[in-house]
Design an enzyme around this catalytic site. Structure first.
Site, mmCIF file in Angstrom:
data_model
loop_
_atom_site.group_PDB
_atom_site.id
_atom_site.type_symbol
_atom_site.label_atom_id
_atom_site.label_comp_id
_atom_site.label_asym_id
_atom_site.label_seq_id
_atom_site.Cartn_x
_atom_site.Cartn_y
_atom_site.Cartn_z
ATOM 1 N N GLU A 141 0.332 -11.687 15.358
ATOM 2 C CA GLU A 141 1.062 -10.500 15.810
ATOM 3 C C GLU A 141 0.205 -9.246 15.631
ATOM 4 O OE1 GLU A 141 5.707 -11.397 14.629
ATOM 5 O OE2 GLU A 141 4.318 -10.933 13.026
ATOM 6 N N THR A 183 7.307 -9.439 16.015
ATOM 7 C CA THR A 183 8.049 -10.057 17.104
ATOM 8 C C THR A 183 9.465 -10.391 16.633
ATOM 9 O OG1 THR A 183 7.207 -12.233 16.505
ATOM 10 C CG2 THR A 183 5.981 -11.002 18.180
ATOM 11 N N LYS A 228 16.650 -9.804 16.309
ATOM 12 C CA LYS A 228 16.735 -10.718 15.154
ATOM 13 C C LYS A 228 15.337 -11.079 14.685
ATOM 14 C CE LYS A 228 18.480 -15.351 14.047
ATOM 15 N NZ LYS A 228 17.191 -16.026 13.896
ATOM 16 N N MET A 234 12.662 -11.349 10.708
ATOM 17 C CA MET A 234 12.651 -11.917 9.354
ATOM 18 C C MET A 234 12.062 -10.997 8.273
ATOM 19 S SD MET A 234 11.635 -15.849 10.422
ATOM 20 C CE MET A 234 11.811 -16.500 8.772
ATOM 21 N N GLU A 235 11.855 -9.728 8.579
ATOM 22 C CA GLU A 235 11.241 -8.848 7.572
ATOM 23 C C GLU A 235 11.838 -7.446 7.463
ATOM 24 O OE1 GLU A 235 9.102 -10.408 9.883
ATOM 25 O OE2 GLU A 235 8.481 -12.028 8.535
ATOM 26 N N ASP A 275 11.673 -14.387 22.210
ATOM 27 C CA ASP A 275 12.623 -15.460 22.526
ATOM 28 C C ASP A 275 14.029 -14.905 22.669
ATOM 29 O OD1 ASP A 275 14.028 -15.986 19.616
ATOM 30 O OD2 ASP A 275 11.954 -15.370 19.428
HETATM 31 N N1 ADE Z 1 10.800 -13.847 15.259
HETATM 32 C C1 ADE Z 1 10.674 -14.064 16.575
HETATM 33 N N2 ADE Z 1 11.811 -14.584 17.090
HETATM 34 C C2 ADE Z 1 12.691 -14.689 16.067
HETATM 35 C C3 ADE Z 1 14.023 -15.143 15.946
HETATM 36 N N3 ADE Z 1 14.704 -15.592 16.985
HETATM 37 N N4 ADE Z 1 14.598 -15.107 14.729
HETATM 38 C C4 ADE Z 1 13.917 -14.669 13.657
HETATM 39 N N5 ADE Z 1 12.665 -14.225 13.712
HETATM 40 C C5 ADE Z 1 12.045 -14.230 14.905
#
Ligand code: ADE
Length: 240
Positions: A6, A81, A165, A167-168, A191
């Site tokens: 990234e 991302t 959505k 994760m950090e 996504d």
């Molecule tokens: N990073 C990229 N796509 C993600 C997702 N759907 N959920 C959590 N982290 C992500």
């Protein structure tokens, strides 16, 4: 940032140069000058046990604290991302800036007081002008330590109005609030969470393209933060 893939395009775009690391953390730091500002790209580094990028909230919080102590930033950006929802008009490659508050959707604590602590709700700087001038989407960023989501996650995301959505960001925002540093997120969509194709498959297919789009928009965001009269963190042109 969490993943080296990234971060690579923005490190290249800024011509950032690696500087001393911070043992025992695996984090890495790259420094560049943009006009009269120092820009530090911090990545969480590789997990020493599992030899993968240190994604998720623990590494994000530790890296952010190290950045705050070492570089005393005027502003923090959680960049990376993320997933979006086609039901909310997200498209692969869209770049969002954070709006409102950063929330967790996987910290369920059904005890008065701790329930709100679990969600977090740490503030983002006001990105309305930035989003309008740069033509970026705005969204509520919602964080967990899972790439997928279960029914409990879905319920929490719906309650909190999550649009993006990842994760950090909520972990970065937690440290930013403790340290009194303004913070925003810039996230490129890899996504669509509500698409029938598995998230991991979409993520792998779109990571390089989204990271490249992220770098392009990050440069514009940094320039806006430094140079605009509407910058939510002050106009650096008029400071010495
Ligand atoms: N990073 C990229 N796509 C993600 C997702 N759907 N959920 C959590 N982290 C992500």
């Amino acid at each position: 940032m969490a993943m080296e893939a990234e971060a690579r395009p923005i490190i290249a775009a800024l011509g950032a140069v690696e500087t001393d690391c911070a043992p025992p953390l695996p984090a890495k730091f790259f420094v560049a000058r943009v006009l009269d500002c120092e820009v530090v790209v911090a990545i969480n580094g590789r997990d020493p046990r599992h030899d993968v990028d240190s994604i998720g909230t623990e590494a994000a919080a530790l890296t952010t604290l190290e950045v705050v102590r070492r570089f005393s930033p005027d502003v923090l950006i959680s960049a990376g991302t993320a997933g979006g929802w086609q039901s909310k008009d997200a498209r692969i490659g869209d770049v969002y800036v954070s709006r409102g508050e950063f929330v967790h959707h996987d910290r369920r604590i059904a005890i008065p007081g701790f329930d709100a602590y679990g969600v977090g709700s740490y503030p983002s700087v006001d990105t309305a002008a930035l989003a309008e001038v740069l033509g970026l989407k705005q969204g509520i960023v919602t964080t967990s330590n899972s790439l997928d989501e279960n029914d409990d996650d879905r319920r929490m995301i719906a309650i909190n109005g999550g649009d993006v959505k990842e994760m950090e960001a909520a972990a970065v925002a937690y440290v930013a609030e403790l340290a009194g540093v303004p913070m925003l997120a810039v996230k490129a969509i890899t996504d669509l969470v509500d698409h029938h194709t598995a998230t991991a498959e979409q993520f792998a297919a779109n990571l390089a393209m989204a990271s490249s789009r992220l770098a392009g928009e990050l440069v514009r965001v940094i320039q806006f933060l430094m140079g605009s009269d509407e910058s939510p963190v002050g106009n650096r042109r008029s400071t010495s």
